[in-house]
Design a protein around this motif. Structure first.
Motif, short mmCIF file in Angstrom:
data_model
loop_
_atom_site.label_atom_id
_atom_site.label_comp_id
_atom_site.label_asym_id
_atom_site.label_seq_id
_atom_site.Cartn_x
_atom_site.Cartn_y
_atom_site.Cartn_z
N HIS A 1 0.84 -1.21 0.00
CA HIS A 1 0.00 0.00 0.00
C HIS A 1 0.87 1.26 0.00
O HIS A 1 0.65 2.17 -0.79
N GLU B 1 -1.81 10.74 3.47
CA GLU B 1 -2.92 10.41 2.55
C GLU B 1 -3.17 8.90 2.53
O GLU B 1 -4.32 8.46 2.58
N LYS B 2 -2.10 8.12 2.45
CA LYS B 2 -2.25 6.65 2.43
C LYS B 2 -2.81 6.15 3.76
O LYS B 2 -3.62 5.22 3.78
N SER C 1 -4.92 7.66 5.63
CA SER C 1 -6.35 7.98 5.69
C SER C 1 -7.21 6.93 5.00
O SER C 1 -8.42 6.85 5.24
N GLU C 2 -6.61 6.10 4.17
CA GLU C 2 -7.33 5.04 3.45
C GLU C 2 -7.40 3.75 4.26
O GLU C 2 -8.00 2.77 3.81
N GLN D 1 -2.75 2.08 10.48
CA GLN D 1 -2.04 3.29 10.11
C GLN D 1 -0.67 3.36 10.77
O GLN D 1 -0.49 2.88 11.89
#
Length: 182
Positions: free
Chosen positions: A58, A129-130, A132-133, A139
């Protein structure tokens, strides 16, 4: 297993399926997708299971990231170590006037790019940003961009280019421990 009924019984489920040690999922179309190995599974201190390879993949979609390691077994949260994608980092840095000329060797150029505040800010924004997904427990709380690349030659990767987690974690134990010393 030949003449070992106990080992054979352990290797199969009650339904007769072989236990490969892979972690996967079945998509809506019925296709199986392998996402990680069971032995690589991270268990956070809250009991949540995390497949690190899925997260590493990811975060590796960030253009400047070459490789990454997610760490956090028996810890409260996850952290990451990342290396630059040499080709992409050189192109990106050149377009921004970062780093020395081509007369300096590649390792030194990457070290200077990795330590530049513009690079850190760019990657920090991309990791935010990554993150937040992802669900909160997956995280990254902290991360570090390392001024190196990982390779088979330096012992960081297997011949099939998989991370040698223990080698990398031992090499960077001090950095990893510092993430948890708050």
């Amino acid at each position: 297993y030949y003449r070992n009924d106990e080992a054979t019984a352990e290797a199969f489920t009650e339904q007769g399926f072989f236990k490969t040690g892979d972690i996967g999922e079945i998509d809506a179309d019925g296709f199986v997708k392998i996402t990680d190995r069971k032995k690589n599974l991270i268990v956070l201190s809250n009991g949540k299971n995390v497949a690190p390879q899925k997260l590493e993949n990811h975060f590796q979609t960030i253009s400047l990231i070459g490789a990454g390691l997610v760490h956090g077994d028996r810890r409260n949260y996850l952290v990451g170590l990342f290396t630059l994608d040499a080709e992409e980092a050189l192109r990106w840095a050149s377009s921004r006037g970062i780093g020395p000329s081509e007369s300096v060797d590649l390792a030194e150029r990457l070290r200077l790019i990795a330590s530049d505040p513009q690079t850190s800010a760019h990657i920090d924004k991309a990791i935010t940003e990554k993150n937040s997904e992802l669900p909160r427990f997956e995280q990254l709380k902290y991360w570090k961009l390392l001024p190196e690349t990982w390779s088979v030659d330096d012992g960081s990767l297997t011949p099939t280019l998989k991370l040698k987690r223990r080698v990398i974690e031992e090499r960077h134990a001090e950095q990893l421990d510092s993430f948890y010393s708050d």
